[in-house]
Design a protein around this motif. Structure first.
Motif, PDB file in Angstrom:
ATOM      1  N   ALA A  43      42.253  31.724 173.476  1.00 54.66           N
ATOM      2  CA  ALA A  43      43.500  32.154 174.140  1.00 54.66           C
ATOM      3  C   ALA A  43      43.572  31.507 175.529  1.00 54.66           C
ATOM      4  O   ALA A  43      44.637  31.036 175.961  1.00 54.66           O
ATOM      5  N   ALA A  50      44.990  39.579 176.900  1.00 60.30           N
ATOM      6  CA  ALA A  50      45.186  40.948 176.417  1.00 60.30           C
ATOM      7  C   ALA A  50      45.368  40.958 174.894  1.00 60.30           C
ATOM      8  O   ALA A  50      44.775  41.761 174.180  1.00 60.30           O
ATOM      9  N   LEU A  51      46.164  40.014 174.403  1.00 58.51           N
ATOM     10  CA  LEU A  51      46.426  39.942 172.959  1.00 58.51           C
ATOM     11  C   LEU A  51      45.174  39.581 172.153  1.00 58.51           C
ATOM     12  O   LEU A  51      45.022  40.009 171.007  1.00 58.51           O
ATOM     13  N   ALA A  52      44.313  38.784 172.761  1.00 59.67           N
ATOM     14  CA  ALA A  52      43.129  38.269 172.031  1.00 59.67           C
ATOM     15  C   ALA A  52      42.006  39.291 171.934  1.00 59.67           C
ATOM     16  O   ALA A  52      41.068  39.114 171.149  1.00 59.67           O
ATOM     17  N   GLN A  53      42.076  40.344 172.737  1.00 58.06           N
ATOM     18  CA  GLN A  53      40.938  41.305 172.760  1.00 58.06           C
ATOM     19  C   GLN A  53      41.005  42.340 171.646  1.00 58.06           C
ATOM     20  O   GLN A  53      42.052  42.793 171.281  1.00 58.06           O
ATOM     21  N   LYS A  71      48.665  37.810 179.556  1.00 53.00           N
ATOM     22  CA  LYS A  71      49.199  38.220 178.245  1.00 53.00           C
ATOM     23  C   LYS A  71      48.294  37.727 177.114  1.00 53.00           C
ATOM     24  O   LYS A  71      47.951  38.476 176.205  1.00 53.00           O
ATOM     25  N   ALA A  72      47.935  36.434 177.178  1.00 54.31           N
ATOM     26  CA  ALA A  72      47.151  35.834 176.094  1.00 54.31           C
ATOM     27  C   ALA A  72      45.793  36.523 175.948  1.00 54.31           C
ATOM     28  O   ALA A  72      45.345  36.803 174.827  1.00 54.31           O
ATOM     29  N   GLU A  98      50.978  34.026 181.873  1.00 53.36           N
ATOM     30  CA  GLU A  98      50.686  33.857 180.440  1.00 53.36           C
ATOM     31  C   GLU A  98      49.221  34.152 180.128  1.00 53.36           C
ATOM     32  O   GLU A  98      48.892  34.631 179.049  1.00 53.36           O
ATOM     33  N   VAL A 136      39.021  35.137 172.612  1.00 56.33           N
ATOM     34  CA  VAL A 136      39.448  35.141 174.020  1.00 56.33           C
ATOM     35  C   VAL A 136      39.356  33.723 174.584  1.00 56.33           C
ATOM     36  O   VAL A 136      40.272  33.239 175.263  1.00 56.33           O
TER      37      VAL A 136
END
Ligand code: GAL
Length: 417
Positions: free
Chosen positions: A387, A414-417, A411-412, A408, A384
């Protein structure tokens, strides 16, 4: 590196009694990123203390502020089955390694010296795993600081800025006078370090917590985050054209020399000022990022001991014990720019900035405004954190507008979790 460890393993640690004091002989190989002048001076205090105990030091420095490179080297060493004896480490990285079951248990020393009673809970959160001590806190730093050249400010009639707008006006004045207003190193971790203070300055501890600790998408993508990125844009307009890739201590040197007026950096920067024989209140000033007075975004350097065999344990325990001694916590942190990680160390030996930092840490801990630094791994695990770094850096380098950056970020994260 294998030969290195081989030698370390051969230097079998034994306990001997000399003049009634327990001495652990042996050696420790220590992986760390304390390579700047101030950092190395602080590390020397530890090396010397250990030497007095009969423990020799094998240095494994990996340059790079924030420790990203050091952590990459560590992963390679562990993968190769060759972990160092002791490693400087931050926050969530400690817990991640603890989860892997590769860290030594320090309960015996901790119990003997009653660490539970003297280490604040906010630090203990990263020193203990599953109820066991797996790390020794050596310092408490914080990131929401500004360092200023007092002579430059005085010559331009600039008073210490109290609000964000004051700060911007002060930097404009410096820029108009033909000097560099903000000394900055364009490396993701340095931009993220500034961002800790900026986010706090926009929305206070509550917003900081919602965004960086709770990772609330509404906070990460909302109007206050847009404002934080706008403030980063303002700061960007005050750095010199050569900022890209510059190391943090070279940015400190620009302020020390009077080429630049301000640096926004954690209090390890103070170690550089002291090393250059500068005095707080005379040559330099320290103050909290305007708008964040009373709040503290902290990071605590800790040493973790890897499981490297029974023979090494006495040396590891002796190092842990030395790090936690009140006298060492005072002498080390005076040089490093940080404050002690235990609550029972007097502030007598500290300068004005250190005394202020100690009082603020105590107050913030009490008021619930002691917050883990996002930039230095005390708010989230590395995925996280990285990100967030990516978005902050892209914004600082002009790839995203403030509005885009906030989108961004959601989004970043959310993707990293
Ligand atoms: C931090 C670390 C500090 C300081 C800084 C720059 O992550 O906690 O001790 O050394 O990096 O290297």
């Amino acid at each position: 590196m294998r030969g290195y460890l081989g030698k370390t393993m051969k230097a079998v640690a034994v306990l001997a009694l000399t003049t009634g004091v327990a001495r652990a002989e042996g050696s420790v190989e220590v992986l760390h990123w304390w390579t700047s002048g101030g950092e190395a001076a602080a590390l020397n205090v530890l090396k010397q203390d250990l030497q007095k105990e009969g423990i020799s030091w094998k240095d494994m420095p990996v340059a790079g502020g924030g420790g990203e490179q050091a952590m990459t080297v560590l992963r390679a060493r562990v993968t190769a089955g060759d972990p160092p004896t002791a490693v400087q480490m931050l926050g969530y990285d400690i817990l991640d390694w603890a989860k892997q079951g590769v860290l030594a248990n320090l309960d015996a020393v901790a119990k003997k010296d009653n660490w539970d009673a003297v280490v604040p809970d906010a630090i203990k959160k990263f020193s203990k795993y599953d109820g066991h001590w797996i790390a020794v806190p050596v310092d408490v730093h914080s990131t929401n600081w500004v360092w200023a050249n007092k002579h430059v400010l005085d010559s331009l009639g600039i008073a210490q800025p109290k609000t964000w707008d004051d700060f911007i006006a002060a930097m404009q004045k410096v820029k108009d006078a033909g000097k560099i207003a903000l000394a900055m190193g364009g490396q993701p971790w340095q931009e993220a370090t500034m961002f800790d203070g900026v986010v706090l300055s926009v929305g206070g501890p509550e917003f900081y917590k919602k965004a960086f600790i709770d990772l609330d998408p509404a906070a990460l993508g909302g109007p206050q985050m847009v404002e934080a990125f706008k403030r980063m844009g303002q700061l960007r307009s005050f750095v010199d054209p050569n900022f890209s890739g510059r190391d943090w201590n070279l940015a400190s040197a620009m302020v020390i020399k009077g080429d630049a007026a301000f640096q926004m950096m954690g209090d390890w920067a103070k170690g550089e000022f002291l090393r250059a024989n500068q005095k707080p209140g005379v040559d330099f000033e320290c103050f909290r990022t305007p708008g964040t007075e009373g709040d503290v975004t902290f990071n605590s350097d800790q040493f973790v001991m890897f499981k490297v065999g029974k023979a090494q344990q006495p040396a590891q325990d002796a190092m842990a014990e030395a790090v936690m001694s009140p006298a060492f916590q005072s002498s080390f942190n005076v040089v490093k720019g940080s404050v002690p990680a235990r609550t029972d160390v007097p502030d007598t030996a500290f300068d004005a900035c250190g005394k202020m930092a100690m009082a603020q840490l105590k107050a913030a801990d009490k008021n619930g405004t002691l917050l883990g630094s996002m930039a230095h791994g005390h708010a989230n695990p590395a995925a996280v954190k990285n990100a967030i770094y990516d978005v902050v850096t892209a914004n600082f380098n002009g790839q995203y507008s403030a509005e885009q950056a906030a989108k961004e970020l959601v989004k970043a994260v959310a993707l990293a979790q």
